[in-house]
Design an enzyme around this catalytic site. Structure first.
Site, PDB file in Angstrom:
ATOM      1  N   LEU A 131      -1.674   3.702 -12.446  1.00  0.00           N
ATOM      2  CA  LEU A 131      -0.271   3.547 -12.084  1.00  0.00           C
ATOM      3  C   LEU A 131      -0.163   3.781 -10.581  1.00  0.00           C
ATOM      4  CD1 LEU A 131       1.576   5.572 -14.901  1.00  0.00           C
ATOM      5  CD2 LEU A 131       1.349   3.095 -14.735  1.00  0.00           C
ATOM      6  N   ASP A 132       0.741   3.076  -9.935  1.00  0.00           N
ATOM      7  CA  ASP A 132       0.956   3.297  -8.512  1.00  0.00           C
ATOM      8  C   ASP A 132       1.414   4.731  -8.258  1.00  0.00           C
ATOM      9  OD1 ASP A 132       0.359   0.636  -8.114  1.00  0.00           O
ATOM     10  OD2 ASP A 132       2.459  -0.002  -8.073  1.00  0.00           O
ATOM     11  N   LYS A 133       1.233   5.182  -7.033  1.00  0.00           N
ATOM     12  CA  LYS A 133       1.538   6.561  -6.649  1.00  0.00           C
ATOM     13  C   LYS A 133       2.929   7.008  -7.099  1.00  0.00           C
ATOM     14  CE  LYS A 133       2.122   9.307  -2.392  1.00  0.00           C
ATOM     15  NZ  LYS A 133       3.584   9.204  -2.195  1.00  0.00           N
ATOM     16  N   ARG A 234       6.102  -5.078  -9.436  1.00  0.00           N
ATOM     17  CA  ARG A 234       6.847  -4.988  -8.185  1.00  0.00           C
ATOM     18  C   ARG A 234       6.844  -6.331  -7.450  1.00  0.00           C
ATOM     19  NH1 ARG A 234       3.919   0.051  -5.505  1.00  0.00           N
ATOM     20  NH2 ARG A 234       5.492  -0.245  -3.875  1.00  0.00           N
TER      21      ARG A 234
END
Length: 304
Positions: A131-133, A234
């Site tokens: 998962l992204d930050k 995104r």
């Protein structure tokens, strides 16, 4: 002893060593850890004949350079094979430049200790996907090599499902749709991904979306991933004119009156089969407080 018809070495070993992934077996071959008829074999394409004698030597796991760091973990599910966590915002999953400590890997090392398998020949947590930050929500960690292999196979075969909730700008005319556009590294801005033709390095990326709730000039979307490219939701959401609120890379940069740590994107549900028992599992990650606060603000605006 090989007693079957002629067969490629790595394929035969994959059938014999069910606890090991094909990539792990190929790496063992490259490391001279597979011996055929007393001779080291270094090519995965070698053909075995009936009567060949095969030996496999497992090298010691490489020492881990990362240090365990005790941090609070929000556990959604756990047993001897699998751990599912609700990742907070502002936490990097894997160590990288500028983030050598404080990552989910450091936290999982401290929590699981010596119970983790040497997945891939390295003593590290078997994180199945990333998962992204600043993306919050459910993330799978395999505790054994076999569980890691089977969970990754589920993602590849699309039998494991990942659903996300996101608050985005705008109001789509349709109620649902599918975005099928390849994604690759942005040709100029290296921190970003972009819609990129496959002939220029883009990789197939498919995102299914539907409207979960309309909030005036904002929308609560439900996304379902068919592929798992970096920044996929995104990039796709921004491309169709609905950038995710709070997204520092692809967002609209408008103020909304709520202090967000990053994009309002949450990995809401994980659906999978248990890697050992085959039991159907569903993990639901509660929405983080900032996400809930933003929803409340937008609902009030839409009603007023």
């Amino acid at each position: 002893m090989v007693s079957s018809q002629p067969e490629r070495l790595d394929r035969w070993l994959a059938n014999q060593l069910s606890d090991f992934s094909r990539s792990r077996i190929q790496k063992l071959i490259e490391q001279n850890c597979v011996v055929v008829n007393a001779q080291p074999c270094t090519t995965k394409k070698a053909t075995l004949q009936a009567g060949d004698f095969v030996q496999v030597y497992l090298p010691a796991s490489q020492p881990l350079e990362l240090l365990p760091e005790a941090m609070p973990l929000d556990i959604l599910y756990e047993d001897d094979h699998l751990l599912i966590l609700n990742k907070p915002a502002d936490m990097v999953v894997h160590p990288a430049a500028g983030h050598a400590t404080g990552t989910l890997v450091n936290a999982v090392l401290a929590y699981c200790g010596d119970t983790l398998a040497g997945i891939g020949g390295v003593q590290r947590p078997g994180i199945v996907h990333r998962l992204d930050k600043d993306t919050t929500g459910a993330i799978m960690i395999a505790k054994t090599d076999l569980a890691h292999q089977r969970l990754q196979a589920q993602l590849k075969a699309k039998t494991a499902g990942r659903e996300y909730l996101a608050i985005a700008y705008g109001a789509p005319k349709a109620e649902q749709g599918t975005i099928n556009l390849p994604i690759g590294r942005h040709p100029v801005e290296r921190k970003k991904q972009a819609i990129l033709p496959e002939e220029k390095g883009g990789r197939v990326a498919i995102t299914h979306w539907q409207v979960y709730e309309r909030l005036g000039n904002y929308t609560l979307f439900q996304f379902r991933l068919e592929t798992g490219r970096t920044h996929q939701i995104r990039v796709h959401s921004a491309h169709i004119g609905h950038p995710i609120v709070g997204d520092p890379l692809y967002g609209a940069g408008r103020s909304i009156g709520v202090n967000l740590p990053g994009q309002a994107l949450h990995a809401w549900k994980l659906r999978l089969k248990h890697p050992i028992s085959g039991e159907d599992l569903e993990a639901i990650a509660p929405l983080p407080p900032t996400f809930t606060k933003l929803l409340t603000v937008l609902r009030r605006r839409a009603a007023g």
